[in-house]
Write an enzyme that holds these catalytic residues in place. Structure first.
Site, mmCIF file in Angstrom:
data_model
loop_
_atom_site.group_PDB
_atom_site.id
_atom_site.type_symbol
_atom_site.label_atom_id
_atom_site.label_comp_id
_atom_site.label_asym_id
_atom_site.label_seq_id
_atom_site.Cartn_x
_atom_site.Cartn_y
_atom_site.Cartn_z
ATOM 1 N N HIS A 229 -13.499 -17.539 -9.468
ATOM 2 C CA HIS A 229 -13.591 -18.513 -8.280
ATOM 3 C C HIS A 229 -14.261 -19.792 -8.755
ATOM 4 O O HIS A 229 -15.297 -19.785 -9.404
ATOM 5 C CB HIS A 229 -14.602 -17.443 -7.282
ATOM 6 C CG HIS A 229 -13.854 -16.387 -6.607
ATOM 7 N ND1 HIS A 229 -12.967 -16.451 -5.820
ATOM 8 C CD2 HIS A 229 -14.262 -15.223 -6.699
ATOM 9 C CE1 HIS A 229 -12.729 -15.372 -5.291
ATOM 10 N NE2 HIS A 229 -13.756 -14.485 -5.961
ATOM 11 N N ALA B 267 -8.336 -10.259 -3.116
ATOM 12 C CA ALA B 267 -7.897 -9.108 -3.664
ATOM 13 C C ALA B 267 -8.349 -7.771 -3.356
ATOM 14 O O ALA B 267 -9.306 -7.783 -2.824
ATOM 15 C CB ALA B 267 -8.245 -9.142 -5.187
ATOM 16 N N SER C 23 -14.732 -8.583 0.708
ATOM 17 C CA SER C 23 -14.896 -9.938 1.197
ATOM 18 C C SER C 23 -14.141 -10.068 2.609
ATOM 19 O O SER C 23 -13.980 -8.999 3.219
ATOM 20 C CB SER C 23 -14.220 -10.913 0.416
ATOM 21 O OG SER C 23 -12.659 -10.749 0.324
HETATM 22 N N1 HPA Z 1 -12.245 -2.004 -4.312
HETATM 23 C C1 HPA Z 1 -13.004 -2.938 -3.910
HETATM 24 N N2 HPA Z 1 -12.713 -4.321 -3.995
HETATM 25 C C2 HPA Z 1 -11.430 -4.438 -4.747
HETATM 26 C C3 HPA Z 1 -10.770 -3.463 -5.122
HETATM 27 C C4 HPA Z 1 -11.003 -2.067 -4.885
HETATM 28 O O1 HPA Z 1 -10.378 -1.276 -5.380
HETATM 29 N N3 HPA Z 1 -9.676 -4.268 -5.783
HETATM 30 C C5 HPA Z 1 -9.991 -5.251 -5.725
HETATM 31 N N4 HPA Z 1 -11.082 -5.847 -4.907
#
Ligand code: HPA
Length: 274
Positions: free
Chosen positions: A58, A110, A206
């Site tokens: 980031h 993500a 997030s």
């Molecule tokens: N868990 C929580 N946050 C995430 C994950 C996950 O498996 N993958 C990407 N961000």
């Protein structure tokens, strides 16, 4: 919350810029910033009240730019609640962008998948969320407006449009419920089994606080998740932030294409002539 110093800085750095769309780029979504023009880059450190975004992957800067001829405000990176414990870290930035004219917030992140049919590399449109920590960025707000209706937090019209665009692009866009886990540790397999029973399709750290802030401000919200891994216990892989970033990188081209099509469609809505 005093937005004036921040707004004055924004006006000075990008005179006359009146973005209608705010975009938050999470892990794996940075490719989109390469498609912007006339970009004014402002590190968060140069903007009063903007938090540091301290996570690898980031950048922590605001991009005021043009995309397909329209002004957009792109936040490259966000501060997560797990960094300081503050769930309202993004409140001032979002309120400032709203005050600048942004009426729509497009978020990206993500996430891990709880759906065995939604594999790493998939894109998921967030249809709804579960605020598992039950923490709110609105604590301390006053007046009846704080009791925000969250029934259609992720705008149904924008979701429909996103699905139509995905069809045009030949992309599969999954749709599901994003569960916010505080982190920064990943979940245990038992937690993931529990979250599945609660109705979660994906899990991440997030997005939910920002959605609440934006809905309180009256903005429309749309959110897209890039699935970087199967959630804990659903595969043998060991979860790590590096793994998240590597998977995100592999899917970034499709993610960028989806996001670009979406922003273009929103920017050219009939009342979006910024
Ligand atoms: N868990 C929580 N946050 C995430 C994950 C996950 O498996 N993958 C990407 N961000």
């Amino acid at each position: 919350m005093n937005l004036e110093p921040t707004l004055a800085q924004l006006r000075a750095k990008a005179p006359g810029m009146r973005p209608r769309i705010a975009v938050v780029l999470g892990s794996g979504w940075d490719a989109f910033s390469g498609q912007l023009h006339d970009t004014v880059r402002i590190p968060y450190a140069d903007l009063a009240g903007f938090p540091m975004a301290g996570v690898a992957g980031h950048r922590g800067e605001l991009l005021l730019a043009r995309f397909a001829g329209h002004a957009v405000a792109v936040m490259s990176g966000r501060q997560h609640a797990y960094e300081t414990g503050a769930v309202d870290a993004m409140a001032l930035p979002l309120r400032a962008l709203h005050a600048m004219g942004c009426d729509t917030l497009v978020q990206t992140n993500a996430a891990g998948s709880l759906d065995p049919a939604m594999l790493p590399g998939s894109l998921m449109l967030v249809s709804d969320h579960i605020n598992l920590p039950q923490r709110s960025p609105l604590v301390g707000q006053v007046g009846p407006q704080r009791f925000v209706d969250m029934a259609k937090a992720y705008d149904p019209d924008l979701r429909e449009r996103a699905q139509a665009l995905a069809l045009d692009l030949g992309l599969r866009l999954h749709e599901g419920v994003y569960l916010w886990a505080m982190g920064p540790q990943f979940e245990t397999p038992a937690e993931i089994r529990a979250f599945a029973m609660l109705g979660a399709t994906a899990v991440g750290m997030s997005t939910v606080p920002e959605t609440i802030i934006a809905r309180h401000a009256g903005m429309r919200v749309l959110a897209l998740s890039l699935i970087t891994n199967m959630a804990a216990g659903l595969s043998d892989e060991t979860l790590s932030h590096a793994h998240t970033l590597a998977q995100a990188q592999a899917a970034s081209e499709r993610a960028g294409a989806m996001l670009a099509a979406l922003i273009q469609a929103i920017a050219t809505e009939k009342d979006h002539h910024a």
